[in-house]
Design a protein around this motif. Sequence first.
Motif, PDB file in Angstrom:
ATOM      1  N   VAL A 368       0.816  -1.220   0.000  1.00  0.00           N
ATOM      2  CA  VAL A 368       0.000   0.000   0.000  1.00  0.00           C
ATOM      3  C   VAL A 368       0.847   1.266   0.000  1.00  0.00           C
ATOM      4  O   VAL A 368       0.319   2.367   0.075  1.00  0.00           O
ATOM      5  N   ASN A 369       2.170   1.093  -0.108  1.00  0.00           N
ATOM      6  CA  ASN A 369       3.103   2.232  -0.158  1.00  0.00           C
ATOM      7  C   ASN A 369       2.958   3.114   1.074  1.00  0.00           C
ATOM      8  O   ASN A 369       2.678   4.319   0.980  1.00  0.00           O
ATOM      9  N   ALA A 370       3.153   2.522   2.252  1.00  0.00           N
ATOM     10  CA  ALA A 370       3.055   3.264   3.510  1.00  0.00           C
ATOM     11  C   ALA A 370       4.049   4.419   3.519  1.00  0.00           C
ATOM     12  O   ALA A 370       5.238   4.242   3.235  1.00  0.00           O
ATOM     13  N   THR A 371       3.550   5.600   3.860  1.00  0.00           N
ATOM     14  CA  THR A 371       4.348   6.819   3.850  1.00  0.00           C
ATOM     15  C   THR A 371       4.181   7.514   5.188  1.00  0.00           C
ATOM     16  O   THR A 371       3.077   7.936   5.541  1.00  0.00           O
ATOM     17  N   VAL A 372       5.261   7.624   5.951  1.00  0.00           N
ATOM     18  CA  VAL A 372       5.208   8.122   7.320  1.00  0.00           C
ATOM     19  C   VAL A 372       5.419   9.638   7.329  1.00  0.00           C
ATOM     20  O   VAL A 372       6.380  10.149   6.741  1.00  0.00           O
ATOM     21  N   ILE A 373       4.515  10.353   8.009  1.00  0.00           N
ATOM     22  CA  ILE A 373       4.629  11.796   8.195  1.00  0.00           C
ATOM     23  C   ILE A 373       4.286  12.131   9.644  1.00  0.00           C
ATOM     24  O   ILE A 373       3.714  11.314  10.365  1.00  0.00           O
ATOM     25  N   GLY A 374       4.635  13.331  10.069  1.00  0.00           N
ATOM     26  CA  GLY A 374       4.315  13.755  11.424  1.00  0.00           C
ATOM     27  C   GLY A 374       2.840  14.090  11.584  1.00  0.00           C
ATOM     28  O   GLY A 374       2.141  14.385  10.605  1.00  0.00           O
ATOM     29  N   LEU A 375       2.365  14.069  12.805  1.00  0.00           N
ATOM     30  CA  LEU A 375       0.973  14.431  13.064  1.00  0.00           C
ATOM     31  C   LEU A 375       0.685  15.853  12.588  1.00  0.00           C
ATOM     32  O   LEU A 375      -0.394  16.140  12.049  1.00  0.00           O
ATOM     33  N   GLU A 376       1.657  16.724  12.747  1.00  0.00           N
ATOM     34  CA  GLU A 376       1.469  18.115  12.335  1.00  0.00           C
ATOM     35  C   GLU A 376       1.324  18.253  10.819  1.00  0.00           C
ATOM     36  O   GLU A 376       0.823  19.276  10.323  1.00  0.00           O
ATOM     37  N   ASP A 377       1.732  17.220  10.083  1.00  0.00           N
ATOM     38  CA  ASP A 377       1.636  17.237   8.626  1.00  0.00           C
ATOM     39  C   ASP A 377       0.340  16.614   8.114  1.00  0.00           C
ATOM     40  O   ASP A 377       0.170  16.437   6.895  1.00  0.00           O
ATOM     41  N   ALA A 378      -0.586  16.299   9.012  1.00  0.00           N
ATOM     42  CA  ALA A 378      -1.841  15.661   8.594  1.00  0.00           C
ATOM     43  C   ALA A 378      -2.588  16.468   7.543  1.00  0.00           C
ATOM     44  O   ALA A 378      -3.094  15.890   6.571  1.00  0.00           O
ATOM     45  N   PRO A 379      -2.699  17.802   7.650  1.00  0.00           N
ATOM     46  CA  PRO A 379      -3.407  18.532   6.595  1.00  0.00           C
ATOM     47  C   PRO A 379      -2.800  18.318   5.206  1.00  0.00           C
ATOM     48  O   PRO A 379      -3.536  18.161   4.225  1.00  0.00           O
ATOM     49  N   ARG A 380      -1.481  18.286   5.125  1.00  0.00           N
ATOM     50  CA  ARG A 380      -0.841  18.002   3.831  1.00  0.00           C
ATOM     51  C   ARG A 380      -1.147  16.595   3.364  1.00  0.00           C
ATOM     52  O   ARG A 380      -1.430  16.354   2.176  1.00  0.00           O
ATOM     53  N   GLY A 381      -1.112  15.629   4.286  1.00  0.00           N
ATOM     54  CA  GLY A 381      -1.423  14.257   3.920  1.00  0.00           C
ATOM     55  C   GLY A 381      -2.827  14.121   3.358  1.00  0.00           C
ATOM     56  O   GLY A 381      -3.048  13.426   2.355  1.00  0.00           O
ATOM     57  N   TYR A 382      -3.790  14.792   3.990  1.00  0.00           N
ATOM     58  CA  TYR A 382      -5.170  14.760   3.485  1.00  0.00           C
ATOM     59  C   TYR A 382      -5.248  15.356   2.081  1.00  0.00           C
ATOM     60  O   TYR A 382      -5.943  14.828   1.209  1.00  0.00           O
ATOM     61  N   GLN A 383      -4.562  16.465   1.856  1.00  0.00           N
ATOM     62  CA  GLN A 383      -4.613  17.106   0.542  1.00  0.00           C
ATOM     63  C   GLN A 383      -4.018  16.216  -0.539  1.00  0.00           C
ATOM     64  O   GLN A 383      -4.586  16.051  -1.623  1.00  0.00           O
ATOM     65  N   GLU A 384      -2.852  15.618  -0.256  1.00  0.00           N
ATOM     66  CA  GLU A 384      -2.197  14.781  -1.255  1.00  0.00           C
ATOM     67  C   GLU A 384      -3.002  13.513  -1.512  1.00  0.00           C
ATOM     68  O   GLU A 384      -3.126  13.068  -2.666  1.00  0.00           O
ATOM     69  N   PHE A 385      -3.560  12.941  -0.475  1.00  0.00           N
ATOM     70  CA  PHE A 385      -4.383  11.742  -0.626  1.00  0.00           C
ATOM     71  C   PHE A 385      -5.625  12.062  -1.459  1.00  0.00           C
ATOM     72  O   PHE A 385      -6.024  11.286  -2.336  1.00  0.00           O
ATOM     73  N   ASP A 386      -6.220  13.220  -1.216  1.00  0.00           N
ATOM     74  CA  ASP A 386      -7.412  13.598  -1.967  1.00  0.00           C
ATOM     75  C   ASP A 386      -7.098  13.820  -3.444  1.00  0.00           C
ATOM     76  O   ASP A 386      -7.963  13.625  -4.305  1.00  0.00           O
ATOM     77  N   ARG A 387      -5.865  14.212  -3.742  1.00  0.00           N
ATOM     78  CA  ARG A 387      -5.465  14.394  -5.136  1.00  0.00           C
ATOM     79  C   ARG A 387      -5.093  13.073  -5.818  1.00  0.00           C
ATOM     80  O   ARG A 387      -4.728  13.078  -6.992  1.00  0.00           O
ATOM     81  N   GLY A 388      -5.177  11.956  -5.087  1.00  0.00           N
ATOM     82  CA  GLY A 388      -4.965  10.651  -5.696  1.00  0.00           C
ATOM     83  C   GLY A 388      -3.600  10.047  -5.499  1.00  0.00           C
ATOM     84  O   GLY A 388      -3.234   9.104  -6.219  1.00  0.00           O
ATOM     85  N   ALA A 389      -2.818  10.541  -4.535  1.00  0.00           N
ATOM     86  CA  ALA A 389      -1.500   9.966  -4.294  1.00  0.00           C
ATOM     87  C   ALA A 389      -1.620   8.473  -4.007  1.00  0.00           C
ATOM     88  O   ALA A 389      -2.500   8.040  -3.263  1.00  0.00           O
ATOM     89  N   ALA A 390      -0.724   7.705  -4.600  1.00  0.00           N
ATOM     90  CA  ALA A 390      -0.724   6.250  -4.394  1.00  0.00           C
ATOM     91  C   ALA A 390       0.055   5.924  -3.137  1.00  0.00           C
ATOM     92  O   ALA A 390       1.093   5.232  -3.173  1.00  0.00           O
ATOM     93  N   ARG A 391      -0.435   6.406  -2.034  1.00  0.00           N
ATOM     94  CA  ARG A 391       0.249   6.254  -0.751  1.00  0.00           C
ATOM     95  C   ARG A 391      -0.774   5.979   0.347  1.00  0.00           C
ATOM     96  O   ARG A 391      -1.931   6.401   0.257  1.00  0.00           O
TER      97      ARG A 391
END
Length: 404
Positions: A368-391
């Motif tokens: 599933v291409n696990a990609t680790v980020i900090g909790l403070e980076d959650a807003p960026r993670g949501y944005q990239e995931f919503d754009r279809g990132a394969a992560r």
Amino acid sequence: MGGNRIVVYKEPGVVAVEDHDMPKLEVPADVASAMGMSREAPHAVILKCVSTNICGSDQHMVRGRTTAPPGQTLGHEITGEVVEKGSDVQFLQIGDIVTVPFNIACGRCRNCRAGDTGVCLNVNPGRAGSAYGYVDMGGWEGGQADFVMVPFADFNLLRFPDRDAALAKIRDLTMLSDIFPTGYHGAYTAGVTTGSTVYVAGAGPVGLAAAYSAQLLGAAVVIVGDLNAERLAQARSFGCETVDVGQDATLEDQVAQILDTNEVDCAVDAVGFEASGHGGAEERPAQVLNDIMTITRAAGRLGIPGLYVTGDPGASDPDAKEGTLKVRLGLGWAKSHSLTTGQCPVLKYNRGLMMSILHDKAHIADAVNATVIGLEDAPRGYQEFDRGAARKYVLDPHGMVPAA
């Protein structure tokens, strides 16, 4: 007081990390009063969140496609360390590393006793079944946070046998809270077995987990369909065949090019209600359900872990706003299909999948291409995931997840 960072839905497309009070050994007031239980929860623990993941189900809320109110806390995919426990917790110790099924279950009701922990009768006044940080699920605080409270801990939590071994494999083990069991449940209830041909609709994290699970169950061919080229490439990275449902060629024709027949033995819907029509056309929430009935052989089985809701304010027509879809049930009836829907009962599967991870038989983080980020980076993670990132985004609140 503060002291507990937590991810919060603010408005469609927007999440924020806010400071909340530390969790207490208490159940939500509405649950306690409606269910006739005490607010105090000696059966609960407080976990320090070792890892906590962003899920496609969270994304439905963040897009404004549910009735989630502003201020809804988020996060139901939790792995944690026990840092406090109630007086009635008998079999867990401070310092244990545990995986948390996203289903909240009492362990006492009729459904829990039957193993149907996804539809516990005692943890949500509004309906059967509950989850952390999710709309209409009882008001339990989310786990995309530094700390979270888990009720009925002896029943709900699965302890990892060895702390060091668990932390070394935490990128895989974090998937046990939801997507690995959910994907496995989709494949298992679809009847995948040795030699099966399988179609998985959707190459998001749950779809990839379902495809990987189908391989674990012995499938001969796993075909994954999606519109997203990057996600289809991720499916091919561990041996799946793929079809691009954005092409002009029909799904049946594309399946036939792979199998020399336009039918599969079984299929999994890992998309849910935000499905698009073929070619990336307008939203058609019943598209995937009708597709999998079309391409699955007579007497085949369909696993449907993809999320369908009873309230969708962003739907394109009045029927879909309340979850009423134009499903070709007559086709499924004529083909004697069996369908399994609803939340995965995680406790049915998580121990076996844990053992597969710990003994190097399963490497779900790579799939599933696990990609680790900090909790403070959650807003960026949501944005990239919503754009279809394969992560698959894994939040690491305390720096406890080792580098890949």
